[in-house]
Design an enzyme around this catalytic site. Structure first.
Site, PDB file in Angstrom:
ATOM      1  CG  LEU A 198      23.774 -75.091  74.077  1.00 47.65           C
ATOM      2  CD1 LEU A 198      24.896 -74.157  73.676  1.00 47.65           C
ATOM      3  CD2 LEU A 198      23.717 -76.295  73.133  1.00 47.65           C
ATOM      4  CE1 TYR A 218      27.062 -74.915  70.664  1.00 49.13           C
ATOM      5  CE2 TYR A 218      27.157 -74.965  68.263  1.00 49.13           C
ATOM      6  CZ  TYR A 218      26.898 -75.592  69.471  1.00 49.13           C
ATOM      7  OH  TYR A 218      26.487 -76.903  69.475  1.00 49.13           O
ATOM      8  CG  ASP A 236      37.208 -71.974  88.544  1.00 52.96           C
ATOM      9  OD1 ASP A 236      37.754 -72.859  89.247  1.00 52.96           O
ATOM     10  OD2 ASP A 236      35.998 -71.997  88.263  1.00 52.96           O
ATOM     11  N   PRO A 288      39.608 -78.782  84.210  1.00 55.64           N
ATOM     12  CG  PRO A 288      40.288 -81.011  84.467  1.00 55.64           C
ATOM     13  CD  PRO A 288      40.144 -79.725  85.229  1.00 55.64           C
ATOM     14  CG  ASP A 335      33.125 -69.997  84.176  1.00 52.12           C
ATOM     15  OD1 ASP A 335      32.987 -68.803  84.503  1.00 52.12           O
ATOM     16  OD2 ASP A 335      32.623 -70.931  84.830  1.00 52.12           O
TER      17      ASP A 335
END
Length: 282
Positions: free
Chosen positions: A4, A80, A124, A127, A145
């Site tokens: 991906l 996912y 963090d 966008p 993340d």
């Protein structure tokens, strides 16, 4: 298994969990020869696992499992999500409609409020790390993340996180004044970053630009411009200008003091509506 995406330290694959018959995203950490770089990458990986197991919110991508592959590579599997990141959307279509920005900002604020209640600061928000996914009743934001996240109740104290070559580990366009000054972050650090994100979604660029040193000085000392002044044709209401300006206040005490407070303020901006409409009752 389908690739991906790939970055400097890892790759993400689409895989099927044969037990649950569910499609999942599997992040695999690359093996690197430099021991210092490898240690930093593994540290971020373990931090992400520790953080995401604390968080259970519809706007935060959950982690399902983690471990080592037979070849020794670290991996984790997560939900996912199909949909573009906000960064991809900005590149594809430019600034987003005000009503969409308000819906995105409200969901992000609610998500970071949950994280902050669990003593987690993302550090963090940008966008690239926010996905706008399809939903049966509209759209749904997903934050991902957490490799840079800070657990506030950890005993170990951290200063500025550095990469192996001494570069700042993060994204300077969205870093708070306290991050740029090497001071300890708290939940208001994420609120500042959300202000930067909202500004960019409205006008197509973050509030400050330039090389690293210029960005750090701007975040610490330079007042942020009003989004309505950068793009007068966007017809950004003064209430939204004031909201973003409060997010971007230099002293943490002058920002919104929680994600819940920010979410409530977003919902009070004229024209706000949620990203999803409730299903019609039969």
């Amino acid at each position: 298994m389908q690739l991906l995406g790939a970055g400097a330290v890892g790759e993400v694959y689409l895989v099927e969990n044969l037990q649950t018959r569910r499609l999942e995203a599997m992040k695999v950490l690359k093996q690197v020869a430099n021991q210092q770089a490898a240690a930093i990458a593994e540290g971020r990986f373990h931090r992400e696992v520790a953080v995401t197991t604390r968080l259970h919110h519809p706007n935060i991508v959950p982690t399902f499992a983690h471990g080592r592959l037979p070849n020794g590579q670290l991996y984790l599997t997560m939900e996912y999500i199909e949909g573009p990141s906000l960064n991809q959307l900005l590149h594809q279509r430019g600034p987003l409609p005000i009503v969409v920005v308000l819906g995105i900002l409200a969901e992000c604020a609610d998500a970071i409020f949950h994280a902050h209640q669990q003593q987690v600061v993302h550090r963090d928000i940008k966008p690239h790390n926010i996905i706008l996914a399809d939903h049966p009743h509209g759209k749904l934001i997903k934050i991902l993340d957490f490799g840079m996240a800070k657990i506030l109740d950890e005993k170990a104290q951290e200063g500025m996180v550095l990469s192996a070559d001494g570069a700042v580990f993060g994204t300077p366009q969205y870093m708070s004044p306290e991050q740029c000054s090497g001071k300890p972050p708290d939940w208001r650090t994420d609120i500042y970053a959300l202000g930067c994100v909202a500004f960019e979604l409205l006008v197509g660029e973050p509030p400050f630009k330039g090389v690293l040193a210029q960005l750090f000085v701007a975040h610490v000392k330079k007042p942020a411009p009003l989004a309505s002044q950068v793009d007068p044709e966007a017809k950004i209401p003064p209430e939204l200008d004031a909201l973003i300006a409060k997010c971007l206040a230099k002293p943490v005490e002058q920002r919104f003091q929680s994600g819940a407070e920010l979410c409530g303020a977003v919902q009070g901006v004229p024209g706000y509506r949620p990203l999803r409409r409730p299903p019609l009752m039969g």
